[in-house]
Motif scaffolding. Structure first.
Motif, PDB file in Angstrom:
ATOM      1  N   HIS A   1      12.650  17.926 -82.587  1.00  0.00           N
ATOM      2  CA  HIS A   1      13.637  17.361 -81.673  1.00  0.00           C
ATOM      3  C   HIS A   1      13.385  15.863 -81.555  1.00  0.00           C
ATOM      4  O   HIS A   1      12.230  15.424 -81.503  1.00  0.00           O
ATOM      5  N   LEU A   2      14.452  15.089 -81.535  1.00  0.00           N
ATOM      6  CA  LEU A   2      14.371  13.651 -81.305  1.00  0.00           C
ATOM      7  C   LEU A   2      14.879  13.353 -79.903  1.00  0.00           C
ATOM      8  O   LEU A   2      15.942  13.826 -79.508  1.00  0.00           O
ATOM      9  N   VAL A   3      14.115  12.554 -79.172  1.00  0.00           N
ATOM     10  CA  VAL A   3      14.527  12.156 -77.830  1.00  0.00           C
ATOM     11  C   VAL A   3      14.618  10.637 -77.779  1.00  0.00           C
ATOM     12  O   VAL A   3      13.623   9.931 -78.031  1.00  0.00           O
ATOM     13  N   TYR A   4      15.800  10.144 -77.453  1.00  0.00           N
ATOM     14  CA  TYR A   4      16.024   8.714 -77.280  1.00  0.00           C
ATOM     15  C   TYR A   4      15.990   8.417 -75.784  1.00  0.00           C
ATOM     16  O   TYR A   4      16.931   8.732 -75.059  1.00  0.00           O
ATOM     17  N   LEU A   5      14.876   7.845 -75.333  1.00  0.00           N
ATOM     18  CA  LEU A   5      14.648   7.614 -73.906  1.00  0.00           C
ATOM     19  C   LEU A   5      15.040   6.184 -73.543  1.00  0.00           C
ATOM     20  O   LEU A   5      14.297   5.237 -73.802  1.00  0.00           O
ATOM     21  N   ASP A   6      16.232   6.042 -72.953  1.00  0.00           N
ATOM     22  CA  ASP A   6      16.777   4.723 -72.646  1.00  0.00           C
ATOM     23  C   ASP A   6      16.542   3.790 -73.834  1.00  0.00           C
ATOM     24  O   ASP A   6      16.050   2.667 -73.685  1.00  0.00           O
ATOM     25  N   ALA A   7      16.920   4.287 -75.002  1.00  0.00           N
ATOM     26  CA  ALA A   7      16.469   3.703 -76.259  1.00  0.00           C
ATOM     27  C   ALA A   7      17.593   3.095 -77.081  1.00  0.00           C
ATOM     28  O   ALA A   7      18.771   3.417 -76.921  1.00  0.00           O
ATOM     29  N   MET A   8      17.190   2.229 -78.002  1.00  0.00           N
ATOM     30  CA  MET A   8      18.084   1.764 -79.045  1.00  0.00           C
ATOM     31  C   MET A   8      18.359   2.935 -79.990  1.00  0.00           C
ATOM     32  O   MET A   8      17.423   3.623 -80.406  1.00  0.00           O
ATOM     33  N   VAL A   9      19.630   3.139 -80.316  1.00  0.00           N
ATOM     34  CA  VAL A   9      20.011   4.256 -81.190  1.00  0.00           C
ATOM     35  C   VAL A   9      20.714   3.669 -82.414  1.00  0.00           C
ATOM     36  O   VAL A   9      21.887   3.301 -82.356  1.00  0.00           O
ATOM     37  N   PRO A  10      20.004   3.569 -83.531  1.00  0.00           N
ATOM     38  CA  PRO A  10      20.553   2.891 -84.702  1.00  0.00           C
ATOM     39  C   PRO A  10      21.240   3.839 -85.682  1.00  0.00           C
ATOM     40  O   PRO A  10      21.176   5.065 -85.550  1.00  0.00           O
ATOM     41  N   VAL A  11      21.868   3.231 -86.663  1.00  0.00           N
ATOM     42  CA  VAL A  11      22.288   3.932 -87.871  1.00  0.00           C
ATOM     43  C   VAL A  11      21.566   3.283 -89.039  1.00  0.00           C
ATOM     44  O   VAL A  11      20.945   2.227 -88.899  1.00  0.00           O
ATOM     45  N   ASP A  12      21.633   3.913 -90.180  1.00  0.00           N
ATOM     46  CA  ASP A  12      20.880   3.453 -91.346  1.00  0.00           C
ATOM     47  C   ASP A  12      21.158   1.983 -91.645  1.00  0.00           C
ATOM     48  O   ASP A  12      22.308   1.538 -91.683  1.00  0.00           O
ATOM     49  N   GLY A  13      20.071   1.226 -91.850  1.00  0.00           N
ATOM     50  CA  GLY A  13      20.185  -0.168 -92.253  1.00  0.00           C
ATOM     51  C   GLY A  13      20.264  -1.168 -91.120  1.00  0.00           C
ATOM     52  O   GLY A  13      20.236  -2.379 -91.366  1.00  0.00           O
ATOM     53  N   GLU A  14      20.348  -0.704 -89.882  1.00  0.00           N
ATOM     54  CA  GLU A  14      20.454  -1.632 -88.761  1.00  0.00           C
ATOM     55  C   GLU A  14      19.078  -2.138 -88.320  1.00  0.00           C
ATOM     56  O   GLU A  14      18.065  -1.458 -88.447  1.00  0.00           O
ATOM     57  N   THR A  15      19.084  -3.332 -87.757  1.00  0.00           N
ATOM     58  CA  THR A  15      17.905  -3.902 -87.117  1.00  0.00           C
ATOM     59  C   THR A  15      18.090  -3.840 -85.606  1.00  0.00           C
ATOM     60  O   THR A  15      19.166  -3.493 -85.107  1.00  0.00           O
ATOM     61  N   ALA A  16      17.043  -4.240 -84.885  1.00  0.00           N
ATOM     62  CA  ALA A  16      17.149  -4.287 -83.427  1.00  0.00           C
ATOM     63  C   ALA A  16      18.259  -5.233 -82.987  1.00  0.00           C
ATOM     64  O   ALA A  16      18.951  -4.973 -81.998  1.00  0.00           O
ATOM     65  N   VAL A  17      18.446  -6.322 -83.725  1.00  0.00           N
ATOM     66  CA  VAL A  17      19.499  -7.281 -83.376  1.00  0.00           C
ATOM     67  C   VAL A  17      20.879  -6.654 -83.527  1.00  0.00           C
ATOM     68  O   VAL A  17      21.787  -6.913 -82.731  1.00  0.00           O
ATOM     69  N   ASP A  18      21.040  -5.797 -84.522  1.00  0.00           N
ATOM     70  CA  ASP A  18      22.322  -5.114 -84.704  1.00  0.00           C
ATOM     71  C   ASP A  18      22.615  -4.169 -83.546  1.00  0.00           C
ATOM     72  O   ASP A  18      23.745  -4.082 -83.061  1.00  0.00           O
ATOM     73  N   VAL A  19      21.591  -3.446 -83.123  1.00  0.00           N
ATOM     74  CA  VAL A  19      21.778  -2.432 -82.077  1.00  0.00           C
ATOM     75  C   VAL A  19      21.942  -3.087 -80.711  1.00  0.00           C
ATOM     76  O   VAL A  19      22.763  -2.651 -79.897  1.00  0.00           O
ATOM     77  N   MET A  20      21.159  -4.128 -80.454  1.00  0.00           N
ATOM     78  CA  MET A  20      21.218  -4.810 -79.160  1.00  0.00           C
ATOM     79  C   MET A  20      21.215  -6.317 -79.420  1.00  0.00           C
ATOM     80  O   MET A  20      20.156  -6.943 -79.531  1.00  0.00           O
ATOM     81  N   PRO A  21      22.388  -6.919 -79.542  1.00  0.00           N
ATOM     82  CA  PRO A  21      22.499  -8.325 -79.944  1.00  0.00           C
ATOM     83  C   PRO A  21      21.718  -9.313 -79.092  1.00  0.00           C
ATOM     84  O   PRO A  21      21.332 -10.382 -79.581  1.00  0.00           O
ATOM     85  N   ILE A  22      21.452  -8.981 -77.824  1.00  0.00           N
ATOM     86  CA  ILE A  22      20.692  -9.904 -76.984  1.00  0.00           C
ATOM     87  C   ILE A  22      19.300 -10.174 -77.556  1.00  0.00           C
ATOM     88  O   ILE A  22      18.663 -11.180 -77.243  1.00  0.00           O
ATOM     89  N   THR A  23      18.834  -9.285 -78.433  1.00  0.00           N
ATOM     90  CA  THR A  23      17.528  -9.479 -79.067  1.00  0.00           C
ATOM     91  C   THR A  23      17.481 -10.780 -79.843  1.00  0.00           C
ATOM     92  O   THR A  23      16.421 -11.412 -79.958  1.00  0.00           O
TER      93      THR A  23
END
Length: 241
Positions: free
Chosen positions: A96-118
């Motif tokens: 089981h995968l648990v995303y705890l108030d987490a960034m939820v990406p798709v393949d090839g994304e970086t943290a900046v893609d998921v949350m641009p404020i980064t």
């Protein structure tokens, strides 16, 4: 008995889970809460070469070394990227995968893609004397506090574990290209009630990659819910055991 592997978010360490681990073990489960490379007891290993792939190596190496199977793999905040790539590498070992108030990406994304404020954090680091270091977010006025923690003693405790994050961690892309990982069920736990300007949560699709309805739970808490509401968080995690 289930096996939980709890992965802390950016700047924190495995100590962040200290109030949750005893609650899960008391219920009869096996729990691992490692500090990723450059954090906690390995803070001296922090370097410009440490990145997302390093953290994924940490998690996968632990799973293989301990021969863990049917792991309930929990990623908090930035660690949503870590657990996504780790599950992609060893999907047969993740229950089981648990995303705890987490960034939820798709393949090839970086943290900046998921949350641009980064990108703002990276730009600020780039203008500093050590451009590879990204300092922790500052404490905000009440009611937001330090990652949603406001009790003075708790703030001091959280601050004592924080370290800089290497910029490479935010620049390396997630790898989620193994179709076998799509079969892993997911749960999203959202901390609600304390929105912070500039930080937005990506909507969860109605359907999981495995075709089942998405599973979303909410905690009325600031971001570091493992510190502020450990009993409530443990109760949600135990639903998966």
């Amino acid at each position: 008995m289930s096996t939980f592997l709890l992965v802390h978010g950016a700047w924190h360490s495995g100590r962040a889970w200290d109030r949750v681990v005893p609650l899960l073990t008391a219920a009869g489960h096996r729990v691992f809460a490692p500090s990723l490379t450059g954090h906690g007891d390995t803070a001296h290993l922090l370097s410009p070469e440490v990145g997302l792939e390093t953290y994924v190596d940490d998690v996968v190496s632990l799973i293989l070394a301990e021969d863990l199977t049917e792991v309930i793999l929990v990623g908090h905040s930035f660690a949503g990227l870590v657990v996504s790539s780790a599950a992609n590498r060893v999907p047969d070992r993740i229950g089981h995968l648990v995303y705890l108030d987490a960034m939820v990406p798709v393949d090839g994304e970086t943290a900046v893609d998921v949350m641009p404020i980064t990108k703002t954090l990276l730009d600020a680091a780039a203008a500093s004397d050590e451009p590879w270091r990204v300092p922790p977010l500052p404490e905000l006025p009440a009611p937001h506090g330090l990652f949603g923690v406001t009790d003075p003693d708790d703030v001091a405790w959280v601050r004592s574990m924080l370290v800089d994050e290497p910029a490479l961690a935010y620049r390396q892309p997630v790898r989620m290209d193994d179709p076998a990982a799509d079969a892993i069920p997911r749960t999203h736990i959202h901390c609600v009630g304390l929105d912070v300007d500039g930080i937005t949560r990506r909507p969860v699709p109605a359907t999981q990659p495995n075709g089942s309805p998405s599973r979303i739970r909410e905690l009325r808490s600031g971001h570091d819910c493992m510190v502020t509401v450990p009993d409530d968080l443990a109760a949600l995690l135990l639903e998966l055991a």
